[in-house]
Write a protein that holds these residues in place. Structure first.
Motif, PDB file in Angstrom:
ATOM      1  N   ALA A 379       0.857  -1.289   0.134  1.00  0.00           N
ATOM      2  CA  ALA A 379      -0.160   0.146  -0.091  1.00  0.00           C
ATOM      3  C   ALA A 379       0.914   1.197  -0.120  1.00  0.00           C
ATOM      4  O   ALA A 379       0.380   2.219  -0.633  1.00  0.00           O
ATOM      5  N   GLU A 431      -7.813   7.423  -3.081  1.00  0.00           N
ATOM      6  CA  GLU A 431      -8.254   5.823  -2.611  1.00  0.00           C
ATOM      7  C   GLU A 431      -6.529   4.941  -2.004  1.00  0.00           C
ATOM      8  O   GLU A 431      -6.822   4.238  -1.075  1.00  0.00           O
ATOM      9  N   ASP A 435      -6.089   3.731   1.344  1.00  0.00           N
ATOM     10  CA  ASP A 435      -5.696   2.093   1.698  1.00  0.00           C
ATOM     11  C   ASP A 435      -4.376   2.172   2.390  1.00  0.00           C
ATOM     12  O   ASP A 435      -4.204   1.118   3.084  1.00  0.00           O
TER      13      ASP A 435
END
Length: 470
Positions: A379, A431, A435
């Motif tokens: 991530a 996003e 995340d």
């Protein structure tokens, strides 16, 4: 007159100091201290039980102070720990488990009975004083079993508290990201609205084809739908956070930051993460306690196999028509039909069950922490790629198109088309950053345990194994 007495009062008075010395007492705080320590150690937060009106007032005051400014992830966690009524209900389980531990550690009350009977001129008064020796024999083991059970319940509630903090932290990041996405989609809709209106006027003037106008209107329609979806997602994310925080009424108007926190300069490097997790995970520790508790339960079952009913008493009988009688009596259950082998087999089965579950917990913990760390690093790499490459590239393209538009090399609609291309990049960047922070929260949770919110399964398992001794 005839009298009957068991265990003279003199003997009871002499034994009283010894018996009282072994009696346990309530802590006065409901056994919450280890859970509060876990909150301070792992979260840097304060945990207060709501056991009175004064406690509720103090909690409300602290929550109001935290809501007086935009929330952060840490302040959201602190509010949840103070104000979530589900957690407060679970904290009461500590007081229940402590009371059961204290009850198991105390000697049973002796029994006293008195009867008066009359037959002709003879009067008979019978007084009985009895004590359960079977409970006394099993008391040390029972005390250890309940003590271990109480410690396991404390760990279980601590894990539930940490799970609430984890869910709250992730809900906070989701809510901020949803707010940021909704704000960006409002800007996109405004841009699409301007383009559609311009295309409509040009088409009316005969300077724009129907196909070109339809394309601009299609972009506008898509922007309207995307904004509606973003608003729905924003409301859902905010309401989930509201539920975890336990807020209602005017409290639901809390303020969130405009943007997610920035990506750290470097990711955390943790080469010994598996060993650290094995030493710190509360579910692994609770599984060990469960094995120890069931082992003690097995010993208790064997110790009380043939002494389920055992009483000792001293007799002193007297009558106005007969000489005085003295002696003692012992009552014991005869194992004629039930030799206790079924209870022993059950206790052994529960013990081996707990051993295998403890091994499974350790294996799962190692896997979960590896997975969480890999997810965290992935991530981070994705979010950094968006931050350092995708979004800057889209901005450079936009800047070049603005220069071309100012030089009258491209039309306003080509400039608007470029704005559409940036929508996906910016949304994906938001996003990806969300995340990352969620993955960071997952990694933090994997290092201390991975329980389900509103669980208590470990405590229930320990409570169930205690029955194997009875």
């Amino acid at each position: 007159m005839k009298t009957s007495s068991q265990l003279p009062l003199r003997l009871a008075l002499l034994a009283a100091p010894v018996l009282l010395a072994g009696c346990a007492s309530l802590s006065g705080n409901g056994g919450i201290a280890p859970v509060q320590d876990a909150a301070r150690t792992h979260l840097g937060a304060t945990l207060l039980p709501a056991a009175s009106e004064q406690d509720l007032d103090r909690i409300d005051q602290r929550v109001a102070e935290l809501l007086g400014q935009p929330l952060s992830a840490d302040s959201a966690v602190q509010i949840a720990l103070l104000n979530n009524r589900g957690l407060q209900a679970s904290l009461q389980e500590l007081g229940i488990a402590e009371a059961e531990m204290v009850q198991a550690s105390r000697l049973p009350n002796p029994g006293f009975s008195i009867a008066k009977m009359r037959r002709a001129d003879e009067r008979e008064i019978e007084r009985g004083f009895s004590f359960d020796l079977a409970h006394l024999v099993a008391l040390p083991l029972a005390r250890q079993v309940e003590g271990r059970r109480f410690a396991a319940v404390q760990r279980s509630v601590a894990m539930e508290m940490l799970a609430l903090a984890d869910q709250t932290r992730k809900a906070f990041y989701a809510a901020v990201a949803a707010e940021q996405t909704a704000g960006y989609m409002r800007d996109v809709r405004a841009t699409a609205d301007a383009g559609a209106e311009l295309a409509k006027r040009l088409a009316q003037a005969g300077n724009w084809t129907k196909l070109q106008q339809a394309r601009e209107h299609g972009f506008f329609s898509e922007a309207v739908l995307n904004l509606a979806r973003a608003e729905a997602g924003r409301v859902a994310a905010r309401e989930r956070l509201t539920r975890l925080l336990g807020l209602w009424g005017a409290q639901t108007a809390f303020a969130l930051p405009a943007r997610l926190p920035e990506l750290p300069a470097e990711p955390q490097d943790q080469p010994g993460i598996e060993q650290a997790a094995m030493a710190s995970r509360l579910d692994v520790q609770a599984a060990k306690v469960l094995v120890e508790a069931t082992a003690k339960n097995l010993g208790l079952s064997k110790a009380t196999r043939f002494i389920n009913v055992l009483e000792l008493g001293y007799q002193r009988n007297g009558s106005n028509e007969a000489p005085r009688q003295t002696g003692y009596e012992i009552g014991v259950e005869i194992p004629l039909f039930d030799w206790g082998d079924a209870r022993i087999a059950r206790a052994e089965g529960v013990y081996m069950q707990s051993v295998h579950r403890a091994a499974k917990t350790a294996v799962d913990a190692r896997s979960e922490v590896r997975e969480a760390y890999q997810g965290y690093r992935s991530a981070y790499d994705i979010a950094r790629h968006y931050r350092d490459d995708v979004v800057p590239t889209a901005k450079r393209i936009s800047d070049e198109n603005v220069l071309r538009y100012n030089g009258m090399f491209i039309s306003v609609f080509e400039l608007l088309a470029d704005a559409r291309a940036q929508v996906a990049a910016v949304n994906a960047s938001i996003e990806a950053l969300r995340d990352f922070w969620v993955a960071r929260a997952d990694l933090d949770m994997a290092l201390v345990g991975k329980p389900a919110l509103g669980g208590g399964g470990t405590a229930a398992s320990v409570a169930g194994t205690a029955a194997a001794a009875h």
